[in-house]
Structure formats: C-alpha cells, structure tokens
Write a protein that holds these residues in place. Structure first.
Motif, PDB file in Angstrom:
ATOM      1  N   ARG A   1      -5.786  -1.830   5.003  1.00  0.00           N
ATOM      2  CA  ARG A   1      -5.818  -2.235   3.596  1.00  0.00           C
ATOM      3  C   ARG A   1      -4.414  -2.227   2.987  1.00  0.00           C
ATOM      4  N   VAL A   2      -3.577  -1.274   3.352  1.00  0.00           N
ATOM      5  CA  VAL A   2      -2.195  -1.279   2.851  1.00  0.00           C
ATOM      6  C   VAL A   2      -1.501  -2.565   3.274  1.00  0.00           C
ATOM      7  N   ILE A   3      -1.678  -2.925   4.539  1.00  0.00           N
ATOM      8  CA  ILE A   3      -1.045  -4.151   5.047  1.00  0.00           C
ATOM      9  C   ILE A   3      -1.632  -5.383   4.370  1.00  0.00           C
ATOM     10  N   GLY A   4      -2.951  -5.460   4.311  1.00  0.00           N
ATOM     11  CA  GLY A   4      -3.604  -6.655   3.778  1.00  0.00           C
ATOM     12  C   GLY A   4      -3.405  -6.836   2.291  1.00  0.00           C
ATOM     13  N   ARG A   5      -3.346  -5.733   1.554  1.00  0.00           N
ATOM     14  CA  ARG A   5      -3.204  -5.819   0.097  1.00  0.00           C
ATOM     15  C   ARG A   5      -1.758  -5.703  -0.378  1.00  0.00           C
ATOM     16  N   ASP A   6      -0.835  -5.480   0.577  1.00  0.00           N
ATOM     17  CA  ASP A   6       0.581  -5.388   0.228  1.00  0.00           C
ATOM     18  C   ASP A   6       0.808  -4.299  -0.827  1.00  0.00           C
ATOM     19  N   VAL A   7       0.294  -3.113  -0.533  1.00  0.00           N
ATOM     20  CA  VAL A   7       0.368  -1.981  -1.468  1.00  0.00           C
ATOM     21  C   VAL A   7       1.552  -1.099  -1.100  1.00  0.00           C
ATOM     22  N   TRP A   8       2.542  -1.008  -1.993  1.00  0.00           N
ATOM     23  CA  TRP A   8       3.738  -0.236  -1.696  1.00  0.00           C
ATOM     24  C   TRP A   8       4.139   0.626  -2.888  1.00  0.00           C
ATOM     25  N   GLY A   9       4.780   1.730  -2.580  1.00  0.00           N
ATOM     26  CA  GLY A   9       5.377   2.561  -3.607  1.00  0.00           C
ATOM     27  C   GLY A   9       4.538   3.729  -4.083  1.00  0.00           C
ATOM     28  N   GLU A  10       3.313   3.899  -3.543  1.00  0.00           N
ATOM     29  CA  GLU A  10       2.425   4.950  -4.024  1.00  0.00           C
ATOM     30  C   GLU A  10       1.949   5.839  -2.875  1.00  0.00           C
ATOM     31  N   PRO A  11       1.985   7.156  -3.036  1.00  0.00           N
ATOM     32  CA  PRO A  11       1.265   7.996  -2.079  1.00  0.00           C
ATOM     33  C   PRO A  11      -0.227   7.871  -2.338  1.00  0.00           C
ATOM     34  N   ILE A  12      -1.007   7.864  -1.283  1.00  0.00           N
ATOM     35  CA  ILE A  12      -2.451   7.658  -1.411  1.00  0.00           C
ATOM     36  C   ILE A  12      -3.180   8.690  -0.558  1.00  0.00           C
ATOM     37  N   ASN A  13      -4.065   9.453  -1.197  1.00  0.00           N
ATOM     38  CA  ASN A  13      -4.918  10.362  -0.436  1.00  0.00           C
ATOM     39  C   ASN A  13      -5.935   9.560   0.373  1.00  0.00           C
ATOM     40  N   VAL A  14      -6.061   9.865   1.639  1.00  0.00           N
ATOM     41  CA  VAL A  14      -7.133   9.303   2.454  1.00  0.00           C
ATOM     42  C   VAL A  14      -8.123  10.440   2.661  1.00  0.00           C
ATOM     43  N   CYS A  15      -9.152  10.462   1.830  1.00  0.00           N
ATOM     44  CA  CYS A  15     -10.068  11.593   1.764  1.00  0.00           C
ATOM     45  C   CYS A  15     -11.396  11.126   1.180  1.00  0.00           C
TER      46      CYS A  15
END
Length: 292
Positions: free
Chosen positions: A201-215
């Motif tokens: 999803r990070v790759i597909g949505r081009d999401v950058w600059g934020e830490p993200i909890n995977v939980c």
C-alpha cells in the motif's frame, strides 16, 4: 516500477521479496549485504539498480549494542545518504518496530505522534535509524511493525519458539507439554501477511513522510495466543510457564488509525486462520520427525 529489497534473505525481507515478485507490474531486485558496507558501495549499487523504491528489511534484532548500532543505525543512515546522492527520486520504506515506543504507564494504544522511550538497545537502534533517515531525505515511510507472527517458525520470537517446541512434543510420547518463559505479557499480534499488505500500500499509494503503526489495535496475552494454537494442534497439548521474572515490557498495543487513513486497511485481530495454518505445520513437521 523497480523495487530493491535489502535483507531479502531474512524473514520479513524474504516474504516481501516473494510477495512483490508475484506481481506483474513490479521488477524486484535483492541487494547484497556488501552493497550496504559504506556509502560509496551503496551509491554504486543504487546507480546500477535504479530503483523507484527501496524496502529496507536488513538489520539485526538481537546482539550487543555496538552490533545493533552498526547494523541498524549506521547502515540505515548510510543507505539514506546514498539514495540522496545516487537515486534522489527513490522512496525508502523502513521496517521499524513497536519496540521503539517502550513502556506505557496508561495502557493506551501507542500513536505515532508519541515520543519513544525504548527499553532496550534494539528499540533504541530502530528509533535512531528512523530519525536519521528522515533527517537525510524526505521520501521516507517508517512502518512501525508490532508483534508479527507467521504460521511457520522464523527467528527467535516467542511464537516461533512455541512452534518448534510443539513439534518436539508432538513427535514424542504423552504427556505432551511445552515449557516456556513468561507468557503473561499483552501484545498486539499481527499476521505477517498484513505487513506485506502495508508495504504494497505504501508503494501503490505513494505514501511518504509519515511513520505508520502496522498493528490491529487489539491486545491479547501471549498465553492466549499460544493456547489457542495449542488447541488447534492437539487437545492434550499443554503449556507450562516456567518460574522466571516477569517481562520488562508487560504491554504493547498500537493505534491503527493512521494505517487505516493512509493505507486504507487495518491489520486483522482475528488470528484463527493463522493458528490453524500453524497447527497444520506443526503436525506435518512432527510426522516427518517421527518417520525419520
């Protein structure tokens, strides 16, 4: 799109490489350990690979503080600086850890905005690596992964240790009992498949600059997870908790709101399917051992 995966020979790195390689729209490359030895070699490898995204799964989970500093902190900063010099449009996905947060005094799910106070050298090294990567470049996303488990034993996590001991117990005569250390701690367990989804999803949505909890946002004791899996393996399989000091980190649960908002999904707290797959693996491995 070209994806370069570091640590592709490890548990998460290997799973990520295999998942992404199944897709027809991605070209997936694996970085050699030598490519991260210093900034010059990393830059040279990046110049050849020309990746659009680097998934940084290489690193160390155990060992002396000096080794964790070298393999987690220095290597990550080296990679980030090399990306800036040799592949400036490339994005960097870091695999962080719930260990970056430390202990909660309120048992309120951790949000990404809260400052970390790691209890050990591993958590401190992951927190420092993330900070240095953000200081070096803008296109960084750190996935702070909570307690990831898989249906086969990988690494030294408690669930993996349980599965290995379950094989030995099932291959032997009754009574079938597994002895483990403290199992009272509350953890936010997630299926490894959800980590792979987060990376995609990070790759597909081009999401950058934020830490993200995977939980998942749901806590359960280690014992409850292990007992549910033991029941799937064999109703007579029991868990014995050895007398030992309580865990230093008695509770660790994350808030998945940012994962939902930015990546469009929340890792599932329903691990029944994974427990069934793990039980099947144990039974098959025990039968193989008995026949050997």
């Amino acid at each position: 799109m070209r994806i370069l995966v570091t640590g592709a020979g490890g548990f998460l790195g290997g799973a990520i490489r295999r998942r992404l390689a199944e897709r027809g729209d991605l070209e997936v490359l694996a970085a050699a350990r030598a490519d991260l030895a210093d900034e010059a070699s990393a830059a040279a490898a990046l110049a050849v690979a020309k990746p659009d995204v680097v998934v940084h799964a290489a690193g160390r989970t155990h060992g002396a503080a000096e080794a964790l500093q070298a393999d987690n902190v220095v290597a990550t900063e080296t990679l980030a600086r090399a990306i800036v010099s040799a592949a400036s449009n490339c994005g960097l996905i870091l695999l962080g850890s719930a260990a970056q947060y430390g202990r909660s005094m309120t048992w309120t799910p951790w949000r990404e905005s809260e400052p970390g106070a790691p209890l050990d050298a591993y958590g401190a090294s992951k927190l420092a690596a993330e900070s240095l990567a953000h200081a070096a470049m803008e296109r960084v996303t750190a996935l702070r992964i909570f307690n990831v488990i898989a249906p086969e034993p990988t690494g030294g996590q408690v669930f993996s240790s349980f599965l290995r001991k379950a094989v030995a117990a099932m291959a032997g005569p009754p009574p079938r009992c597994i002895e483990l250390g403290p199992v009272t701690a509350v953890r936010d367990f997630i299926d490894v498949a959800d980590v792979l989804t987060a990376v995609e999803r990070v790759i597909g949505r081009d999401v950058w600059g934020e830490p993200i909890n995977v939980c998942s946002g749901t806590g359960r004791t280690v014992r409850s997870l292990l007992e549910a899996t033991a029941a799937e393996i064999d109703r007579d399989l029991t868990i014995f908790e050895a007398v030992s000091p309580p865990p230093a980190l008695d509770w660790s649960v994350g808030d998945p709101a940012r994962c939902q908002a930015l990546l469009g999904f929340t890792p599932s707290s329903d691990l029944a399917g994974l427990a069934q797959r793990a039980a099947a693996w144990v039974r098959n491995a025990a039968e193989a051992d008995a026949d050997a």
